[in-house]
Design a protein around this motif. Structure first.
Motif, PDB file in Angstrom:
ATOM      1  N   GLY A  84       0.777  -1.133   0.183  1.00  0.00           N
ATOM      2  CA  GLY A  84       0.089   0.042  -0.027  1.00  0.00           C
ATOM      3  C   GLY A  84       0.829   1.295  -0.039  1.00  0.00           C
ATOM      4  O   GLY A  84       2.157   1.216  -0.142  1.00  0.00           O
ATOM      5  N   LEU A  85       0.153   2.587   0.228  1.00  0.00           N
ATOM      6  CA  LEU A  85       0.953   3.666   0.242  1.00  0.00           C
ATOM      7  C   LEU A  85      -0.279   4.400   0.962  1.00  0.00           C
ATOM      8  O   LEU A  85      -1.049   4.895   0.726  1.00  0.00           O
ATOM      9  CB  LEU A  85       1.416   4.109  -1.081  1.00  0.00           C
ATOM     10  CG  LEU A  85       1.982   5.533  -1.330  1.00  0.00           C
ATOM     11  CD1 LEU A  85       3.217   5.516  -0.335  1.00  0.00           C
ATOM     12  CD2 LEU A  85       2.158   5.914  -2.465  1.00  0.00           C
ATOM     13  N   HIS A  86       0.444   5.273   1.968  1.00  0.00           N
ATOM     14  CA  HIS A  86      -0.144   6.086   2.868  1.00  0.00           C
ATOM     15  C   HIS A  86       0.623   7.394   3.130  1.00  0.00           C
ATOM     16  O   HIS A  86      -0.284   8.648   3.646  1.00  0.00           O
ATOM     17  CB  HIS A  86      -0.695   5.443   4.184  1.00  0.00           C
ATOM     18  CG  HIS A  86      -1.221   4.212   4.219  1.00  0.00           C
ATOM     19  ND1 HIS A  86      -0.510   3.010   4.055  1.00  0.00           N
ATOM     20  CD2 HIS A  86      -2.579   3.755   4.074  1.00  0.00           C
ATOM     21  CE1 HIS A  86      -1.299   2.161   4.175  1.00  0.00           C
ATOM     22  NE2 HIS A  86      -2.484   2.477   3.965  1.00  0.00           N
ATOM     23  N   ILE A 129      -3.213   6.906  -5.689  1.00  0.00           N
ATOM     24  CA  ILE A 129      -3.874   5.868  -4.528  1.00  0.00           C
ATOM     25  C   ILE A 129      -4.601   6.478  -3.398  1.00  0.00           C
ATOM     26  O   ILE A 129      -5.392   5.950  -3.080  1.00  0.00           O
ATOM     27  CB  ILE A 129      -2.540   5.234  -4.388  1.00  0.00           C
ATOM     28  CG1 ILE A 129      -1.994   4.317  -5.437  1.00  0.00           C
ATOM     29  CG2 ILE A 129      -2.739   4.248  -2.866  1.00  0.00           C
ATOM     30  CD1 ILE A 129      -0.410   4.123  -5.188  1.00  0.00           C
ATOM     31  N   PHE A 130      -4.012   7.510  -2.975  1.00  0.00           N
ATOM     32  CA  PHE A 130      -4.735   8.427  -1.899  1.00  0.00           C
ATOM     33  C   PHE A 130      -6.124   8.755  -2.164  1.00  0.00           C
ATOM     34  O   PHE A 130      -6.923   8.657  -1.285  1.00  0.00           O
ATOM     35  CB  PHE A 130      -3.796   9.721  -1.567  1.00  0.00           C
ATOM     36  CG  PHE A 130      -2.323   9.490  -1.144  1.00  0.00           C
ATOM     37  CD1 PHE A 130      -1.838   8.383  -0.940  1.00  0.00           C
ATOM     38  CD2 PHE A 130      -1.340  10.583  -1.110  1.00  0.00           C
ATOM     39  CE1 PHE A 130      -0.571   8.077  -0.241  1.00  0.00           C
ATOM     40  CE2 PHE A 130      -0.154  10.407  -0.672  1.00  0.00           C
ATOM     41  CZ  PHE A 130       0.246   9.086  -0.338  1.00  0.00           C
ATOM     42  N   VAL A 131      -6.311   9.268  -3.338  1.00  0.00           N
ATOM     43  CA  VAL A 131      -7.740   9.795  -3.647  1.00  0.00           C
ATOM     44  C   VAL A 131      -8.612   8.577  -3.602  1.00  0.00           C
ATOM     45  O   VAL A 131      -9.772   8.485  -3.024  1.00  0.00           O
ATOM     46  CB  VAL A 131      -7.939  10.270  -5.007  1.00  0.00           C
ATOM     47  CG1 VAL A 131      -9.123  10.544  -5.416  1.00  0.00           C
ATOM     48  CG2 VAL A 131      -7.104  11.817  -5.087  1.00  0.00           C
ATOM     49  N   LYS A 132      -8.309   7.444  -4.241  1.00  0.00           N
ATOM     50  CA  LYS A 132      -9.068   6.181  -4.250  1.00  0.00           C
ATOM     51  C   LYS A 132      -9.294   5.725  -2.900  1.00  0.00           C
ATOM     52  O   LYS A 132     -10.493   5.293  -2.619  1.00  0.00           O
ATOM     53  CB  LYS A 132      -8.486   5.259  -5.160  1.00  0.00           C
ATOM     54  CG  LYS A 132      -9.088   3.915  -5.365  1.00  0.00           C
ATOM     55  CD  LYS A 132      -8.246   2.896  -6.169  1.00  0.00           C
ATOM     56  CE  LYS A 132      -9.234   1.693  -6.327  1.00  0.00           C
ATOM     57  NZ  LYS A 132      -8.601   0.822  -7.600  1.00  0.00           N
ATOM     58  N   GLN A 133      -8.373   5.725  -1.908  1.00  0.00           N
ATOM     59  CA  GLN A 133      -8.436   5.228  -0.651  1.00  0.00           C
ATOM     60  C   GLN A 133      -9.310   6.257   0.289  1.00  0.00           C
ATOM     61  O   GLN A 133      -9.377   5.889   1.644  1.00  0.00           O
ATOM     62  CB  GLN A 133      -7.427   4.544  -0.048  1.00  0.00           C
ATOM     63  CG  GLN A 133      -6.441   5.634   0.029  1.00  0.00           C
ATOM     64  CD  GLN A 133      -4.847   4.805   0.447  1.00  0.00           C
ATOM     65  OE1 GLN A 133      -4.634   3.703  -0.064  1.00  0.00           O
ATOM     66  NE2 GLN A 133      -3.815   5.468   0.720  1.00  0.00           N
ATOM     67  N   LYS A 134      -9.038   7.576  -0.006  1.00  0.00           N
ATOM     68  CA  LYS A 134      -9.771   8.516   0.627  1.00  0.00           C
ATOM     69  C   LYS A 134      -8.944   8.963   2.014  1.00  0.00           C
ATOM     70  O   LYS A 134      -9.194   9.330   2.825  1.00  0.00           O
ATOM     71  CB  LYS A 134     -11.230   8.392   1.213  1.00  0.00           C
ATOM     72  CG  LYS A 134     -12.346   8.073   0.037  1.00  0.00           C
ATOM     73  CD  LYS A 134     -12.658   9.443  -0.697  1.00  0.00           C
ATOM     74  CE  LYS A 134     -13.826   9.236  -1.535  1.00  0.00           C
ATOM     75  NZ  LYS A 134     -13.876  10.291  -2.466  1.00  0.00           N
ATOM     76  N   TYR A 135      -7.547   8.759   1.596  1.00  0.00           N
ATOM     77  CA  TYR A 135      -6.643   8.630   2.901  1.00  0.00           C
ATOM     78  C   TYR A 135      -5.151   9.037   2.242  1.00  0.00           C
ATOM     79  O   TYR A 135      -4.774   8.344   1.310  1.00  0.00           O
ATOM     80  CB  TYR A 135      -6.581   7.841   3.591  1.00  0.00           C
ATOM     81  CG  TYR A 135      -5.500   8.088   4.880  1.00  0.00           C
ATOM     82  CD1 TYR A 135      -6.037   8.559   6.116  1.00  0.00           C
ATOM     83  CD2 TYR A 135      -4.340   7.508   4.745  1.00  0.00           C
ATOM     84  CE1 TYR A 135      -5.192   8.800   7.239  1.00  0.00           C
ATOM     85  CE2 TYR A 135      -3.418   7.931   6.067  1.00  0.00           C
ATOM     86  CZ  TYR A 135      -3.748   8.470   7.327  1.00  0.00           C
ATOM     87  OH  TYR A 135      -3.202   8.502   8.094  1.00  0.00           O
ATOM     88  N   TYR A 176     -10.570  14.707  -0.500  1.00  0.00           N
ATOM     89  CA  TYR A 176     -10.409  13.305  -0.565  1.00  0.00           C
ATOM     90  C   TYR A 176      -9.634  12.702   0.470  1.00  0.00           C
ATOM     91  O   TYR A 176      -9.081  11.821   0.423  1.00  0.00           O
ATOM     92  CB  TYR A 176      -9.595  13.145  -2.133  1.00  0.00           C
ATOM     93  CG  TYR A 176     -10.368  13.693  -3.286  1.00  0.00           C
ATOM     94  CD1 TYR A 176     -11.493  12.952  -3.746  1.00  0.00           C
ATOM     95  CD2 TYR A 176     -10.010  14.884  -3.849  1.00  0.00           C
ATOM     96  CE1 TYR A 176     -12.306  13.426  -4.863  1.00  0.00           C
ATOM     97  CE2 TYR A 176     -10.893  15.275  -4.892  1.00  0.00           C
ATOM     98  CZ  TYR A 176     -11.959  14.529  -5.388  1.00  0.00           C
ATOM     99  OH  TYR A 176     -12.624  15.211  -6.468  1.00  0.00           O
ATOM    100  N   GLY A 177      -9.555  13.471   1.359  1.00  0.00           N
ATOM    101  CA  GLY A 177      -8.884  12.967   2.724  1.00  0.00           C
ATOM    102  C   GLY A 177      -7.378  13.037   2.656  1.00  0.00           C
ATOM    103  O   GLY A 177      -6.750  12.314   3.471  1.00  0.00           O
ATOM    104  N   VAL A 178      -6.859  13.572   1.743  1.00  0.00           N
ATOM    105  CA  VAL A 178      -5.347  13.918   1.863  1.00  0.00           C
ATOM    106  C   VAL A 178      -4.953  15.328   2.346  1.00  0.00           C
ATOM    107  O   VAL A 178      -5.262  16.202   1.914  1.00  0.00           O
ATOM    108  CB  VAL A 178      -4.896  13.828   0.158  1.00  0.00           C
ATOM    109  CG1 VAL A 178      -3.566  13.827   0.135  1.00  0.00           C
ATOM    110  CG2 VAL A 178      -5.420  12.527  -0.373  1.00  0.00           C
ATOM    111  N   ASN A 179      -3.977  15.405   3.168  1.00  0.00           N
ATOM    112  CA  ASN A 179      -3.245  16.339   3.883  1.00  0.00           C
ATOM    113  C   ASN A 179      -2.129  16.674   3.152  1.00  0.00           C
ATOM    114  O   ASN A 179      -1.106  15.750   2.853  1.00  0.00           O
ATOM    115  CB  ASN A 179      -3.169  16.341   5.353  1.00  0.00           C
ATOM    116  CG  ASN A 179      -4.451  16.119   5.954  1.00  0.00           C
ATOM    117  OD1 ASN A 179      -4.921  14.914   6.196  1.00  0.00           O
ATOM    118  ND2 ASN A 179      -4.844  17.061   6.895  1.00  0.00           N
TER     119      ASN A 179
END
Length: 255
Positions: A84-86, A129-135, A176-179
């Motif tokens: 994954g990637l966060h 990846i971030f947008v798809k997972q909302k984080y 999209y939950g990305v800071n």
């Protein structure tokens, strides 16, 4: 339990210096860590040194962040090998310092390519990846040189550009939950600043002493100082902070 248990963090330019300090801190707090560097052997060696928590993994990946095919392949490999990637920290950077009348077009293009284009390409690859997972957490590395510094027209312009880039991504990706935030280090004791001392004809210890005397806390920074700030901004404790540039400089820019 660590703050980053189950998280995957990517740090570019992390085979040494600030990047390796951040990678070490993330690993200590439970993350699986990918070190991306132009030198794959150095990246792999650095990744093998990380103090991983039980169940966490690391990988060293060679990539030129100024090339889209490299960044896309690197991110794909991270997801495949680490699951994954966060967190993305865009740290890769170079200097090609000179006064304007001596600065070459190549000096300008190289610095802009690694800093601005590198931040853009890595962020673009990660955001899918971030947008798809909302984080997701993106931390960009600016510098106090963004305020202007003699002999660094290219570097200063790139580092201030990163601050505008950070604000814009915060606006676009926030829903999209990305800071997205930036850290602007002051003088940090690394191989890069040691090379600056050599270029100026100064002894490393003398250069560090002069730099320490130029800020209110009267010491130079260490990679661990930047790592502490990055760990906070990458954590869920900072979920209401976005679009900001945090100056970590011992107060040099307010003195």
């Amino acid at each position: 339990m660590g703050r980053f248990d189950g998280r995957v963090a990517v740090i570019t330019g992390a085979a040494r210096g600030i990047g390796f300090g951040v990678a070490t801190r993330f690993a200590e707090e439970g993350a699986s860590v990918a070190i991306i560097d132009l030198d794959e052997a150095a990246a792999a060696e650095a990744a093998a040194k990380l103090p991983l928590a039980e169940g966490a993994k690391s990988v060293g990946i060679g990539a030129n962040v100024a090339k889209a095919e490299d960044t896309e392949a690197a991110v794909a490999r991270v997801v495949e090998e680490l699951g994954g990637l966060h967190i993305l920290m865009n740290n890769a950077g170079i200097t090609r310092d000179n006064l304007l009348f001596k600065m070459t077009e190549e000096d300008w293009d190289l610095v802009m390519g690694v800093h601005l284009k590198g931040h853009f390409l890595m962020s673009k690859a990660a955001q899918a990846i971030f947008v798809k997972q909302k984080y997701g957490k993106i931390i960009n590395v600016s510098s106090t040189s963004a305020e202007g510094n003699r002999g660094q027209a290219n570097y200063s312009a790139a580092k201030m550009g990163i601050q505008g880039f950070t604000k814009t991504l915060a606006i676009e990706l926030g829903p999209y939950g990305v800071n997205v935030n930036a850290i602007a280090p002051g003088f940090i004791a690394t191989e890069m600043t040691d090379q600056t001392a050599a270029r100026l004809g100064l002894d490393v210890d003398e250069f560090r002493k002069l730099s320490a005397e130029a800020n209110p806390v009267r010491r130079v920074g260490e990679p661990a100082d930047i790592a502490a700030a990055a760990a906070f901004l990458a954590s869920d404790e900072a979920s209401y902070i976005t679009g900001q540039t945090l100056y970590v400089d011992g107060g040099a820019t307010v003195a």
